[in-house]
Scaffold this motif. Structure first.
Motif, PDB file in Angstrom:
ATOM      1  N   ILE A  74      44.760 -39.880  35.376  1.00 32.90           N
ATOM      2  CA  ILE A  74      46.174 -39.611  35.124  1.00 32.90           C
ATOM      3  C   ILE A  74      46.944 -40.393  36.181  1.00 32.90           C
ATOM      4  O   ILE A  74      46.820 -40.127  37.378  1.00 32.90           O
ATOM      5  CB  ILE A  74      46.502 -38.112  35.224  1.00 32.90           C
ATOM      6  CG1 ILE A  74      45.734 -37.334  34.159  1.00 32.90           C
ATOM      7  CG2 ILE A  74      48.006 -37.879  35.081  1.00 32.90           C
ATOM      8  CD1 ILE A  74      45.910 -35.828  34.266  1.00 32.90           C
ATOM      9  N   ILE A  75      47.699 -41.384  35.747  1.00 34.64           N
ATOM     10  CA  ILE A  75      48.432 -42.261  36.658  1.00 34.64           C
ATOM     11  C   ILE A  75      49.922 -41.958  36.523  1.00 34.64           C
ATOM     12  O   ILE A  75      50.504 -42.121  35.448  1.00 34.64           O
ATOM     13  CB  ILE A  75      48.160 -43.741  36.346  1.00 34.64           C
ATOM     14  CG1 ILE A  75      46.665 -44.041  36.488  1.00 34.64           C
ATOM     15  CG2 ILE A  75      48.981 -44.644  37.272  1.00 34.64           C
ATOM     16  CD1 ILE A  75      46.285 -45.448  36.061  1.00 34.64           C
ATOM     17  N   ILE A  76      50.523 -41.507  37.621  1.00 35.64           N
ATOM     18  CA  ILE A  76      51.952 -41.177  37.626  1.00 35.64           C
ATOM     19  C   ILE A  76      52.699 -42.299  38.337  1.00 35.64           C
ATOM     20  O   ILE A  76      52.462 -42.551  39.522  1.00 35.64           O
ATOM     21  CB  ILE A  76      52.211 -39.832  38.322  1.00 35.64           C
ATOM     22  CG1 ILE A  76      51.397 -38.721  37.654  1.00 35.64           C
ATOM     23  CG2 ILE A  76      53.700 -39.494  38.288  1.00 35.64           C
ATOM     24  CD1 ILE A  76      51.465 -37.390  38.385  1.00 35.64           C
ATOM     25  N   LEU A  77      53.582 -42.965  37.622  1.00 33.92           N
ATOM     26  CA  LEU A  77      54.379 -44.045  38.198  1.00 33.92           C
ATOM     27  C   LEU A  77      55.688 -43.471  38.726  1.00 33.92           C
ATOM     28  O   LEU A  77      56.441 -42.825  37.987  1.00 33.92           O
ATOM     29  CB  LEU A  77      54.654 -45.121  37.154  1.00 33.92           C
ATOM     30  CG  LEU A  77      53.418 -45.761  36.502  1.00 33.92           C
ATOM     31  CD1 LEU A  77      53.840 -46.786  35.453  1.00 33.92           C
ATOM     32  CD2 LEU A  77      52.520 -46.394  37.544  1.00 33.92           C
ATOM     33  N   GLU A  78      55.948 -43.696  40.002  1.00 34.22           N
ATOM     34  CA  GLU A  78      57.162 -43.196  40.635  1.00 34.22           C
ATOM     35  C   GLU A  78      57.982 -44.362  41.200  1.00 34.22           C
ATOM     36  O   GLU A  78      57.428 -45.405  41.559  1.00 34.22           O
ATOM     37  CB  GLU A  78      56.820 -42.218  41.764  1.00 34.22           C
ATOM     38  CG  GLU A  78      56.128 -40.936  41.316  1.00 34.22           C
ATOM     39  CD  GLU A  78      57.085 -39.937  40.679  1.00 34.22           C
ATOM     40  OE1 GLU A  78      58.251 -40.306  40.403  1.00 34.22           O
ATOM     41  OE2 GLU A  78      56.669 -38.796  40.459  1.00 34.22           O
ATOM     42  N   GLY A  79      59.271 -44.148  41.291  1.00 30.07           N
ATOM     43  CA  GLY A  79      60.149 -45.165  41.845  1.00 30.07           C
ATOM     44  C   GLY A  79      61.550 -45.013  41.298  1.00 30.07           C
ATOM     45  O   GLY A  79      61.776 -44.390  40.255  1.00 30.07           O
ATOM     46  N   VAL A  80      62.505 -45.599  41.997  1.00 30.32           N
ATOM     47  CA  VAL A  80      63.908 -45.508  41.570  1.00 30.32           C
ATOM     48  C   VAL A  80      64.110 -46.272  40.260  1.00 30.32           C
ATOM     49  O   VAL A  80      63.246 -47.065  39.844  1.00 30.32           O
ATOM     50  CB  VAL A  80      64.842 -46.062  42.669  1.00 30.32           C
ATOM     51  CG1 VAL A  80      64.727 -45.235  43.936  1.00 30.32           C
ATOM     52  CG2 VAL A  80      64.527 -47.536  42.964  1.00 30.32           C
ATOM     53  N   ASP A  81      65.250 -46.037  39.633  1.00 31.44           N
ATOM     54  CA  ASP A  81      65.569 -46.740  38.395  1.00 31.44           C
ATOM     55  C   ASP A  81      65.560 -48.252  38.608  1.00 31.44           C
ATOM     56  O   ASP A  81      66.003 -48.754  39.653  1.00 31.44           O
ATOM     57  CB  ASP A  81      66.952 -46.313  37.889  1.00 31.44           C
ATOM     58  CG  ASP A  81      66.965 -44.881  37.389  1.00 31.44           C
ATOM     59  OD1 ASP A  81      65.913 -44.216  37.469  1.00 31.44           O
ATOM     60  OD2 ASP A  81      68.030 -44.423  36.943  1.00 31.44           O
ATOM     61  N   ARG A  82      65.064 -48.957  37.604  1.00 34.89           N
ATOM     62  CA  ARG A  82      64.967 -50.432  37.580  1.00 34.89           C
ATOM     63  C   ARG A  82      63.862 -50.967  38.490  1.00 34.89           C
ATOM     64  O   ARG A  82      63.773 -52.176  38.728  1.00 34.89           O
ATOM     65  CB  ARG A  82      66.299 -51.116  37.984  1.00 34.89           C
ATOM     66  CG  ARG A  82      67.491 -50.766  37.151  1.00 34.89           C
ATOM     67  CD  ARG A  82      67.371 -51.251  35.732  1.00 34.89           C
ATOM     68  NE  ARG A  82      66.870 -50.194  34.853  1.00 34.89           N
ATOM     69  CZ  ARG A  82      66.678 -50.315  33.540  1.00 34.89           C
ATOM     70  NH1 ARG A  82      66.933 -51.458  32.957  1.00 34.89           N
ATOM     71  NH2 ARG A  82      66.225 -49.324  32.837  1.00 34.89           N
ATOM     72  N   SER A  83      62.991 -50.091  38.999  1.00 39.32           N
ATOM     73  CA  SER A  83      61.884 -50.574  39.838  1.00 39.32           C
ATOM     74  C   SER A  83      60.736 -51.130  38.998  1.00 39.32           C
ATOM     75  O   SER A  83      59.846 -51.804  39.518  1.00 39.32           O
ATOM     76  CB  SER A  83      61.368 -49.454  40.751  1.00 39.32           C
ATOM     77  OG  SER A  83      60.931 -48.341  39.988  1.00 39.32           O
ATOM     78  N   GLY A  84      60.753 -50.831  37.685  1.00 40.28           N
ATOM     79  CA  GLY A  84      59.753 -51.425  36.791  1.00 40.28           C
ATOM     80  C   GLY A  84      58.690 -50.474  36.280  1.00 40.28           C
ATOM     81  O   GLY A  84      57.616 -50.916  35.873  1.00 40.28           O
ATOM     82  N   LYS A  85      58.981 -49.181  36.266  1.00 42.57           N
ATOM     83  CA  LYS A  85      57.976 -48.186  35.857  1.00 42.57           C
ATOM     84  C   LYS A  85      57.548 -48.359  34.402  1.00 42.57           C
ATOM     85  O   LYS A  85      56.350 -48.384  34.093  1.00 42.57           O
ATOM     86  CB  LYS A  85      58.517 -46.774  36.096  1.00 42.57           C
ATOM     87  CG  LYS A  85      58.791 -46.445  37.558  1.00 42.57           C
ATOM     88  CD  LYS A  85      59.217 -45.008  37.754  1.00 42.57           C
ATOM     89  CE  LYS A  85      60.508 -44.683  37.038  1.00 42.57           C
ATOM     90  NZ  LYS A  85      61.666 -45.497  37.513  1.00 42.57           N
ATOM     91  N   SER A  86      58.516 -48.460  33.511  1.00 44.07           N
ATOM     92  CA  SER A  86      58.189 -48.577  32.078  1.00 44.07           C
ATOM     93  C   SER A  86      57.421 -49.863  31.780  1.00 44.07           C
ATOM     94  O   SER A  86      56.461 -49.864  30.998  1.00 44.07           O
ATOM     95  CB  SER A  86      59.469 -48.536  31.238  1.00 44.07           C
ATOM     96  OG  SER A  86      60.138 -47.303  31.391  1.00 44.07           O
ATOM     97  N   SER A  87      57.827 -50.954  32.424  1.00 42.83           N
ATOM     98  CA  SER A  87      57.150 -52.238  32.204  1.00 42.83           C
ATOM     99  C   SER A  87      55.723 -52.202  32.746  1.00 42.83           C
ATOM    100  O   SER A  87      54.797 -52.714  32.105  1.00 42.83           O
ATOM    101  CB  SER A  87      57.934 -53.374  32.882  1.00 42.83           C
ATOM    102  OG  SER A  87      59.228 -53.488  32.322  1.00 42.83           O
TER     103      SER A  87
END
Length: 207
Positions: A74-87
């Protein structure tokens, strides 16, 4: 009486030989026809997989799992908006052939935004409990996406996204990330594409 016994033996012997011959023919048929067919079909599947090594000789096929095999996470991607999580989520799915459960933002992010937007404190407590439960699961990892603030603002301008107070958002995000009990790592998305980052994670054995 002796003649009767002999006659019975003469009757049983062909039947016994017939059963033996049938059994032998049955096993030979499996060995000659079925096993090679199974091996052929299985080898075709194995050739498509990079995760399995095949060692063959004239009679057998041995499937050996490689030592570098990585179990699903289970990989949780964290970071502020526009940091590239969805990509990065899409890139990880592609490079790992959808092996892992990849989530865009988890308890760390939700706790961060509880503070930033003054949400119900009970929500923060629930997210904190969830985070503690996730920390007990071995195959859960948080990946924090860091990015230069100027690049983040430029991405906002290019995509029409609201320009945030990134200094403040990063401060809260990093605070909760550092305190998180879940195993974690940081990647810098400033100058690397999501595909490059995903490939590096795969080469390092994360994916």
């Amino acid at each position: 009486m002796k003649e009767i016994i002999l006659n019975i033996n003469e009757i049983i012997k062909p039947l016994y030989n017939f059963k033996t011959a049938s059994a032998v023919f049955f096993y030979i048929s499996i060995y000659v026809f079925l096993i090679p067919d199974i091996n052929t079909k299985y080898n075709k599947r194995l050739k498509k997989s990079e995760d399995i090594t095949v060692m063959t000789n004239s009679t057998t096929t041995i499937v050996v799992p490689p030592p570098e095999f990585v179990k699903p996470k289970i990989i949780i991607l964290e970071g502020v908006d526009r940091s590239g999580k969805s990509s990065l989520q899409q890139a990880i799915n592609k490079v790992s052939n959808y092996k892992h459960i990849v989530v865009d933002r988890g308890p760390i992010g939700f706790k961060t935004y509880c503070d930033l937007f003054s949400r119900d404190p009970q929500l923060w407590d629930n997210y904190d409990d969830l985070e503690k439960h996730l920390a007990e699961i071995k195959d859960v990892i948080v990946i924090y996406l860091d990015c230069d603030t100027k690049v983040l603002i430029n991405r906002c301008l290019q995509t029409g996204h609201e320009i945030l107070d990134y200094t403040l958002h990063k401060h809260f995000y990093k605070f909760y990330f550092d305190k998180s009990p879940i195993q974690k790592l940081i990647v810098d998305t400033t100058y690397k594409t999501p595909e490059e980052i995903a490939q590096e994670l795969k080469e390092k054995g994360v994916l």
